[in-house]
Design a protein around this motif. Sequence first.
Motif, PDB file in Angstrom:
ATOM      1  N   TYR A  78       0.790  -1.074  -0.016  1.00 36.03           N
ATOM      2  CA  TYR A  78       0.061   0.111   0.022  1.00 36.03           C
ATOM      3  C   TYR A  78       0.867   1.233  -0.104  1.00 36.03           C
ATOM      4  O   TYR A  78       1.375   1.709  -1.131  1.00 36.03           O
ATOM      5  N   ASN A  79       1.135   1.708   1.203  1.00 32.68           N
ATOM      6  CA  ASN A  79       2.161   2.890   0.979  1.00 32.68           C
ATOM      7  C   ASN A  79       3.513   2.470   0.605  1.00 32.68           C
ATOM      8  O   ASN A  79       4.245   3.462  -0.115  1.00 32.68           O
ATOM      9  N   GLN A  80       4.122   1.429   0.482  1.00 26.92           N
ATOM     10  CA  GLN A  80       5.161   0.954  -0.168  1.00 26.92           C
ATOM     11  C   GLN A  80       5.118   1.316  -1.559  1.00 26.92           C
ATOM     12  O   GLN A  80       6.154   1.576  -2.272  1.00 26.92           O
ATOM     13  N   THR A  81       3.989   1.357  -2.170  1.00 25.45           N
ATOM     14  CA  THR A  81       3.727   1.463  -3.811  1.00 25.45           C
ATOM     15  C   THR A  81       4.150   3.201  -3.785  1.00 25.45           C
ATOM     16  O   THR A  81       4.737   3.401  -4.786  1.00 25.45           O
ATOM     17  N   PHE A  82       3.756   3.926  -3.151  1.00 26.04           N
ATOM     18  CA  PHE A  82       4.135   5.389  -3.128  1.00 26.04           C
ATOM     19  C   PHE A  82       5.731   5.368  -2.904  1.00 26.04           C
ATOM     20  O   PHE A  82       6.367   6.364  -3.484  1.00 26.04           O
ATOM     21  N   ILE A  83       6.074   4.939  -1.825  1.00 26.63           N
ATOM     22  CA  ILE A  83       7.536   4.820  -1.836  1.00 26.63           C
ATOM     23  C   ILE A  83       8.406   4.560  -2.983  1.00 26.63           C
ATOM     24  O   ILE A  83       9.250   5.224  -3.576  1.00 26.63           O
ATOM     25  N   GLU A  84       7.950   3.509  -3.669  1.00 31.01           N
ATOM     26  CA  GLU A  84       8.645   3.071  -4.934  1.00 31.01           C
ATOM     27  C   GLU A  84       8.345   4.125  -5.967  1.00 31.01           C
ATOM     28  O   GLU A  84       9.467   4.464  -6.896  1.00 31.01           O
ATOM     29  N   MET A 102      -0.657  10.865  -2.880  1.00 31.36           N
ATOM     30  CA  MET A 102      -0.682  10.519  -1.652  1.00 31.36           C
ATOM     31  C   MET A 102      -1.679  11.130  -0.610  1.00 31.36           C
ATOM     32  O   MET A 102      -2.347  10.702   0.236  1.00 31.36           O
ATOM     33  N   LYS A 103      -2.060  12.747  -1.034  1.00 29.03           N
ATOM     34  CA  LYS A 103      -3.002  13.404  -0.360  1.00 29.03           C
ATOM     35  C   LYS A 103      -4.124  12.778  -0.481  1.00 29.03           C
ATOM     36  O   LYS A 103      -5.393  12.593   0.600  1.00 29.03           O
ATOM     37  N   ASN A 109       1.578  10.009   7.942  1.00 31.26           N
ATOM     38  CA  ASN A 109       1.853  10.077   9.642  1.00 31.26           C
ATOM     39  C   ASN A 109       0.656  10.988  10.283  1.00 31.26           C
ATOM     40  O   ASN A 109       0.155  11.838   9.664  1.00 31.26           O
ATOM     41  N   TYR A 110       0.360  10.630  11.446  1.00 33.38           N
ATOM     42  CA  TYR A 110      -0.561  11.169  12.228  1.00 33.38           C
ATOM     43  C   TYR A 110      -0.474  12.605  12.324  1.00 33.38           C
ATOM     44  O   TYR A 110      -1.515  13.414  12.452  1.00 33.38           O
ATOM     45  N   ASN A 111       0.957  12.936  12.191  1.00 33.97           N
ATOM     46  CA  ASN A 111       1.155  14.544  12.751  1.00 33.97           C
ATOM     47  C   ASN A 111       1.341  15.326  11.202  1.00 33.97           C
ATOM     48  O   ASN A 111       1.596  16.551  11.601  1.00 33.97           O
ATOM     49  N   VAL A 112       1.049  14.590  10.234  1.00 39.53           N
ATOM     50  CA  VAL A 112       1.127  15.827   9.019  1.00 39.53           C
ATOM     51  C   VAL A 112      -0.121  16.329   8.873  1.00 39.53           C
ATOM     52  O   VAL A 112      -1.087  15.892   8.964  1.00 39.53           O
ATOM     53  N   ASP A 113       0.189  17.711   8.690  1.00 33.85           N
ATOM     54  CA  ASP A 113      -0.851  18.798   8.527  1.00 33.85           C
ATOM     55  C   ASP A 113      -0.958  19.090   6.835  1.00 33.85           C
ATOM     56  O   ASP A 113       0.042  19.810   6.480  1.00 33.85           O
ATOM     57  N   ILE A 114      -1.847  18.602   6.163  1.00 31.21           N
ATOM     58  CA  ILE A 114      -1.851  18.879   4.644  1.00 31.21           C
ATOM     59  C   ILE A 114      -1.769  20.355   4.408  1.00 31.21           C
ATOM     60  O   ILE A 114      -1.322  20.774   3.454  1.00 31.21           O
ATOM     61  N   GLN A 115      -2.523  21.098   5.136  1.00 30.98           N
ATOM     62  CA  GLN A 115      -2.880  22.490   4.799  1.00 30.98           C
ATOM     63  C   GLN A 115      -1.431  22.967   4.997  1.00 30.98           C
ATOM     64  O   GLN A 115      -1.111  24.089   4.194  1.00 30.98           O
ATOM     65  N   ARG A 116      -0.595  22.783   6.113  1.00 34.40           N
ATOM     66  CA  ARG A 116       0.708  23.240   6.316  1.00 34.40           C
ATOM     67  C   ARG A 116       1.420  22.971   5.177  1.00 34.40           C
ATOM     68  O   ARG A 116       2.471  23.841   4.739  1.00 34.40           O
ATOM     69  N   LEU A 129      16.206  17.405  -5.457  1.00 32.40           N
ATOM     70  CA  LEU A 129      15.273  16.363  -5.673  1.00 32.40           C
ATOM     71  C   LEU A 129      15.417  15.371  -4.712  1.00 32.40           C
ATOM     72  O   LEU A 129      14.479  14.504  -4.613  1.00 32.40           O
ATOM     73  N   LYS A 130      16.573  15.008  -4.349  1.00 33.30           N
ATOM     74  CA  LYS A 130      16.914  13.878  -3.059  1.00 33.30           C
ATOM     75  C   LYS A 130      16.233  14.424  -2.001  1.00 33.30           C
ATOM     76  O   LYS A 130      15.607  13.398  -1.358  1.00 33.30           O
ATOM     77  N   GLU A 131      16.349  15.703  -1.521  1.00 31.49           N
ATOM     78  CA  GLU A 131      15.546  16.143  -0.404  1.00 31.49           C
ATOM     79  C   GLU A 131      14.019  16.135  -0.558  1.00 31.49           C
ATOM     80  O   GLU A 131      13.336  15.694   0.366  1.00 31.49           O
ATOM     81  N   GLN A 132      13.653  16.474  -1.643  1.00 36.02           N
ATOM     82  CA  GLN A 132      12.073  16.405  -1.937  1.00 36.02           C
ATOM     83  C   GLN A 132      11.641  14.869  -1.898  1.00 36.02           C
ATOM     84  O   GLN A 132      10.668  14.572  -1.218  1.00 36.02           O
ATOM     85  N   LYS A 133      12.376  13.852  -2.476  1.00 38.73           N
ATOM     86  CA  LYS A 133      12.175  12.468  -2.040  1.00 38.73           C
ATOM     87  C   LYS A 133      12.105  12.135  -0.579  1.00 38.73           C
ATOM     88  O   LYS A 133      11.085  11.332  -0.314  1.00 38.73           O
ATOM     89  N   HIS A 134      12.974  12.454  -0.198  1.00 34.04           N
ATOM     90  CA  HIS A 134      13.038  12.192   1.296  1.00 34.04           C
ATOM     91  C   HIS A 134      12.012  12.646   2.087  1.00 34.04           C
ATOM     92  O   HIS A 134      11.236  11.978   2.947  1.00 34.04           O
ATOM     93  N   HIS A 135      11.657  14.062   1.857  1.00 33.57           N
ATOM     94  CA  HIS A 135      10.454  14.612   2.599  1.00 33.57           C
ATOM     95  C   HIS A 135       9.120  13.888   2.219  1.00 33.57           C
ATOM     96  O   HIS A 135       8.408  13.533   3.194  1.00 33.57           O
ATOM     97  N   LEU A 136       8.913  13.803   1.030  1.00 33.77           N
ATOM     98  CA  LEU A 136       7.756  12.818   0.793  1.00 33.77           C
ATOM     99  C   LEU A 136       7.667  11.456   1.482  1.00 33.77           C
ATOM    100  O   LEU A 136       6.464  11.167   2.046  1.00 33.77           O
ATOM    101  N   CYS A 137       8.851  10.876   1.651  1.00 32.90           N
ATOM    102  CA  CYS A 137       8.818   9.458   2.254  1.00 32.90           C
ATOM    103  C   CYS A 137       8.442   9.596   3.499  1.00 32.90           C
ATOM    104  O   CYS A 137       7.817   8.852   4.386  1.00 32.90           O
ATOM    105  N   GLU A 138       9.042  10.700   4.316  1.00 33.20           N
ATOM    106  CA  GLU A 138       8.656  10.829   5.671  1.00 33.20           C
ATOM    107  C   GLU A 138       7.557  11.125   5.951  1.00 33.20           C
ATOM    108  O   GLU A 138       6.850  11.101   7.227  1.00 33.20           O
TER     109      GLU A 138
END
Length: 175
Positions: A78-84, A102-103, A109-116, A129-138
């Motif tokens: 499930y979420n693994q498909t997004f990571i891939e 993803m939205k 994560n429970y603490n993700v504020d989509i509006q923020r 690009l590397k940092e963007q990927k890391h951020h989305l995975c987090e």
Amino acid sequence: MLQKKNDIILDYHLGSGTTASTAHKMNRQYIGIEQMDYIETVAVERLKKVIDSEQGGISKSVNWQGGGSFIYLELKKYNQTFIEKIEKAKDEETLLHIWEEMKARSFLNYNVDIQRQEQCIEDFKALSLKEQKHHLCELLDKNQLYVNLSSLNDQNFECTPEERKVTQEFYQLKN
């Protein structure tokens, strides 16, 4: 620990399959768990050789002649498909499209504020690009990488009849 004839061996880091191979040769039931991609080229191939009477390890001491069988399954992602998808992305535009998906469909994560996150989209675009990927995975809930048994019949997970059947058989559930 001394193993008895009817014990079930659990190896939660299957790796190359040494524990499973030994358990197989000792006529024990075993469950091996692996999250790395090499399962089919390493552990599965090793267990096939064991069945074909490979003579390494404890073979001589247990007079191993080959035989038996094993089954292996991959959990429904499930979420693994997004990571891939994130890992394969080649540009920011693709990552922004994945973020939209993803939205709508992932477990964040429970603490993700989509509006923020939306308010800070320009900051996101300023990252490499590397940092963007890391951020989305987090942002993803790592406890939801695969479909849980309790969600098997939820239409949002799009489990096929075959996936439901195999899972029900694995857990020895009645249809």
